[in-house]
Design an enzyme around this catalytic site. Structure first.
Site, PDB file in Angstrom:
ATOM      1  N   ASP A  17       0.829  -1.212   0.000  1.00 13.82           N
ATOM      2  CA  ASP A  17       0.000   0.000   0.000  1.00 13.82           C
ATOM      3  C   ASP A  17       0.861   1.260   0.000  1.00 13.82           C
ATOM      4  OD1 ASP A  17      -2.026  -1.944   0.448  1.00 13.82           O
ATOM      5  OD2 ASP A  17      -1.776  -1.716   2.608  1.00 13.82           O
ATOM      6  N   GLU A 197     -11.090  -0.262  -3.750  1.00 12.43           N
ATOM      7  CA  GLU A 197     -10.356   0.300  -2.623  1.00 12.43           C
ATOM      8  C   GLU A 197      -9.092   0.975  -3.142  1.00 12.43           C
ATOM      9  OE1 GLU A 197      -9.468  -3.121  -0.199  1.00 12.43           O
ATOM     10  OE2 GLU A 197      -7.727  -3.687  -1.410  1.00 12.43           O
TER      11      GLU A 197
END
Length: 320
Positions: A17, A197
């Site tokens: 991420d 997401e």
């Protein structure tokens, strides 16, 4: 241009991420999920490649118990109104053993010139229109309005998470309507999990682009793209168009699997760079979320004749 020679990839190992922000001080600031999901780290360097060798500074640890004590996910660092902010997600439940998918979104603030120094203050939870699983927030400014984009589950809609947008009255408070702008509906968005997401924003060529990630976090993980005219009402769902095919996905030939949860930056030469994580193997033992080898990677990308970003395919691991 041979982009395989641009960067030694992986840029940073075992950091998923990834978020890189280039500040006006000339430094690149990096943060990401750590495999232990227990803290937030920052590092900075004067070039992207130097981020791979510079030291990390832990700026915040999880709480001992209760909310904010489990699964610290996907931090992002932003500079807003002369202060630093970090958006991240953590479990919200008072019973952490039940909290894997009970995340909420939180904010840290620091008024130091260098965010690796000074005090980070917890500003609390970013409260949305309803209480449910929420994560992966990002923020951007457009035409004098600050926006917040995030992923959240709506129990009235099948699936795990959708993308939403809202205006902000300050860096930790939403104001006005909160609009769903994408829900998983294509086949490539619903493999393993029905997920939208990890949004990241690009502004270029009279348009606002939002990349996002979808499907399970194994080799099926991939990226899609939303597009809106820069003069449209960004809080109107009809302003957003989703491209019908993924824009970045696993590449067997190059040995890269599950690319996604990206950010964007510009390198020292003014070239656009996508920052993302991927694994260099396909088969995973156990839950992919606890496989530590989602490595941070950097890759120059181009734009096609229609003014749409062309990310290409994930490049091979490379050491210069």
């Amino acid at each position: 241009m041979d982009i395989n020679r641009e960067y030694n990839n992986p840029l940073i190992e075992q950091r998923a991420d990834p978020w890189i922000y280039k500040h006006s001080d000339g430094y690149y600031y990096f943060t990401a999920s750590v495999p232990e999901y227990d803290r937030i780290e920052l590092r900075r360097a004067s070039t992207l490649q130097e981020l791979s060798v510079t030291n990390s500074v832990v700026i915040w640890y999880k709480h001992v118990s209760g909310p904010l004590s489990v699964n610290i996910w996907a931090p992002e660092i932003h500079f807003i109104d002369s202060k630093w902010y970090i958006y991240f997600a953590a479990t919200h439940t008072l019973e952490p053993k039940d909290g894997l998918f009970d995340h909420r979104m939180y904010v840290l603030e620091n008024d130091s010139a260098n965010p690796l120094e000074g005090l980070w203050i917890e500003k609390g939870q970013v409260e949305t229109a309803w209480e449910s699983f929420a994560l992966d927030a990002t923020s951007f400014e457009h035409k004098g309005i600050r926006y917040y984009v995030w992923a959240q589950k709506d129990s009235r809609i099948p699936g795990n998470s959708n993308l939403y947008i809202s205006a902000m009255s300050n860096p930790w408070t939403l104001t006005g309507p909160q609009t769903m702008i994408s829900t998983p509906d294509y086949s490539w968005e619903i493999v393993g999990f029905s997920v939208n997401e990890g949004a990241a924003v690009l502004k270029r060529n009279g348009r606002i682009f939002i990349s996002f990630s979808c499907s399970a976090t194994d080799f099926n993980y991939c990226m899609g793209l939303l597009v809106a005219d820069e003069n449209s009402n960004l809080l109107d769902a009809s302003s957003w168009t989703k491209l019908s095919e993924p824009v970045f996905q696993s590449c067997e030939e190059n040995g890269q699997y599950g690319p996604g949860h990206n950010s964007f930056t510009v390198n020292e030469f003014g070239e656009d760079v996508i920052i993302y994580h991927a694994r260099n193997y396909k088969e995973i033992n156990g839950d992919p979320l606890y496989d530590p080898n989602r490595h941070t990677r950097a890759q120059v990308f181009q734009w096609n004749e229609e003014g749409i970003p062309n990310f290409g395919i994930p490049v091979k691991d490379h050491r210069g």
